[in-house]
Design a protein around this motif. Sequence first.
Motif, PDB file in Angstrom:
ATOM      1  N   TYR A  98       0.000  28.683 -16.939  1.00 13.33           N
ATOM      2  CA  TYR A  98       0.890  27.930 -17.831  1.00 13.33           C
ATOM      3  C   TYR A  98       0.109  27.399 -19.033  1.00 13.33           C
ATOM      4  O   TYR A  98       0.550  27.515 -20.171  1.00 13.33           O
ATOM      5  N   LEU A 158       8.047  28.892 -19.330  1.00 17.14           N
ATOM      6  CA  LEU A 158       7.424  28.795 -20.655  1.00 17.14           C
ATOM      7  C   LEU A 158       8.453  28.995 -21.761  1.00 17.14           C
ATOM      8  O   LEU A 158       8.360  28.386 -22.830  1.00 17.14           O
ATOM      9  N   SER A 204       9.992  25.659 -22.085  1.00 20.13           N
ATOM     10  CA  SER A 204       9.034  24.687 -22.623  1.00 20.13           C
ATOM     11  C   SER A 204       8.775  24.921 -24.117  1.00 20.13           C
ATOM     12  O   SER A 204       8.633  23.978 -24.898  1.00 20.13           O
ATOM     13  N   MET A 205       8.739  26.210 -24.513  1.00 18.85           N
ATOM     14  CA  MET A 205       8.422  26.537 -25.910  1.00 18.85           C
ATOM     15  C   MET A 205       9.558  26.172 -26.868  1.00 18.85           C
ATOM     16  O   MET A 205       9.361  26.135 -28.073  1.00 18.85           O
ATOM     17  N   GLU A 228       0.800  28.875 -22.713  1.00 18.21           N
ATOM     18  CA  GLU A 228       1.441  27.981 -23.694  1.00 18.21           C
ATOM     19  C   GLU A 228       0.522  27.752 -24.895  1.00 18.21           C
ATOM     20  O   GLU A 228       0.985  27.716 -26.030  1.00 18.21           O
TER      21      GLU A 228
END
Lengths: 292, 265
Positions: free
Chosen positions: A76, A109, A112-113, A80
């Motif tokens: 992760y 991800l 999250s992005m 990221e």
Amino acid sequence: MNLFNRLMFLDRRWIFLLLALVCIITYVIPFEIPVTKTNEVRAIYNYIEALKPGDIIHLGVDYDPSSLAELHPMTYAIAEHAFRKNMKVIFTALSQNGPGMVDQAIRDLTDSMKLDRTYNGVFYKGREIKNGEDYAFLGYKPYPALVIYGMGQNYRIPFPSDYYGTPLDSIPIMKKVKNYDQVKCVVGIIAGNVADMWIVYGQGRYNFKLALGMTGVMGADYYPYLNTGQIFGIMGGLLGAAQYEDLADNQGPAKDGMRVQVFAHILIMIFIVLANIGFFMAKGSLMGKEVR
Amino acid sequence: MESMTMETYLWTTLGAFLSLCIFSFLYKDNPFYKFAEHLVAGLAAGYFVIILWHNGLKPNLFDYVGDGNFYLLWLDSSHPWYMVPAFLGALMWTRFSRKWSWVSRWPMAIYIGIGVGLSIPLGMRNAVNMQLFSTMRPMAWDNFLGNGYLDPTSGFSHLLIFVGMLAALFYFFFSKEHKGVFNGVAKFGIGILMIGFGATFGFTVMARISLFIQRIQKLGEWSSISWTDGAFTAIWLIVCGSFIAVGIYEFIKYMRNRGQTKAAA
């Protein structure tokens, strides 16, 4: 029976219980502990930090769910870090249950992005990462040594299509990639002997930049490869992951787990000292008795 | 706290339940643990078969020979040579016949031959020679203390690696009795080995605790989600209550047995 003899015959389940209590209490009470960054983790962070937008890195997710606790945070944190810097990532899985790990990481991800974040004082606007443009997931193939060897000639030999069945030539980022020469580095996040294969059949044969993230159990065995320059960085276990998270200013489960780790280690050290004291003090009276 | 559907919550609860089942082994072997253990083994095997088909056989074999005819064993396809490794692979299955199991030695021999041919030169160069060269590198006398503690580029590190390697080899030299200076060097070698084993042990402890930490984090998340909805809370109470009840029952049984053992003694 004196105290020392009692120590030698202590039911080990009391130790499990005490350790579980320490871990749960330190998890429940939030506080932060500083993490010292080692040169071998810093080397990986600095290398990826210095790459330019559009550069391609290969992230080998070569572990099963049994090693998820230690290695998932590394995947992760690195992925990221690369995505935030607009780099492209090629994922592969050389462990049989690895595709599920990559699939989960990509889903998380992607979410999250989308969020705006500030890491190390730099603001990164949220964006959607797209399959084929920002990343490619090539999937799993058996016999890691042959796959690693084959990718050095052409990624299309072991992976004619990606995990989702799309031919590699139809994937935008793979159009520019033939073999390891077109990727800036390979970071293998590994549990088991695939690490040897990356070193022997990959880096040793094709001479690309290789860094390894590995389980704690493996950590000490791979430092000799760091000294020879065959790998340029090592992340060992949850501590390695926590160091990377700290360097990337992206606190995750590894950094969060460090406070538990510290107190669990202190308790284990106390147990070791007590057991040794008990052993030496009760040595004479324990002859012929079975110690648990 | 993000909202969660009942379906997702039930899967999360199943994960938490299985974690508790596995941890119950720390007390003693029991049916909960056995159930979780067999489930993991069965799931992993089933998952592997499907993954192998979709990621191995299909794209690397059947997609190439798919334009051929099944009844001609795909030998009329545009890539008929792909049937050679497929045929060799199929021969491996003769292991299950006592009469024909010798046939499986042929594909095995080819596989081992390729593996050995690849691994000897590369393994020798990258796993042996490179390490030897690294041990014999010129001593950096001008940078003896290096930059920071245990700097691998410092002369001190070079000296320590060289002397430590020699001493460890002395320990494994059994053609001469370990006495006098030889014994001293061998003992220093044992010390070096013990430091290595100690580092590995330390890393191993960290690894095992890490596994537990991750489970605590997951159980903690599950527990906190459980208090967002009445139905979730009810399920949480049932799962936790069952384990606590079994725990109390086992503890009472343990204390009774202990009392009986003491009385008998």
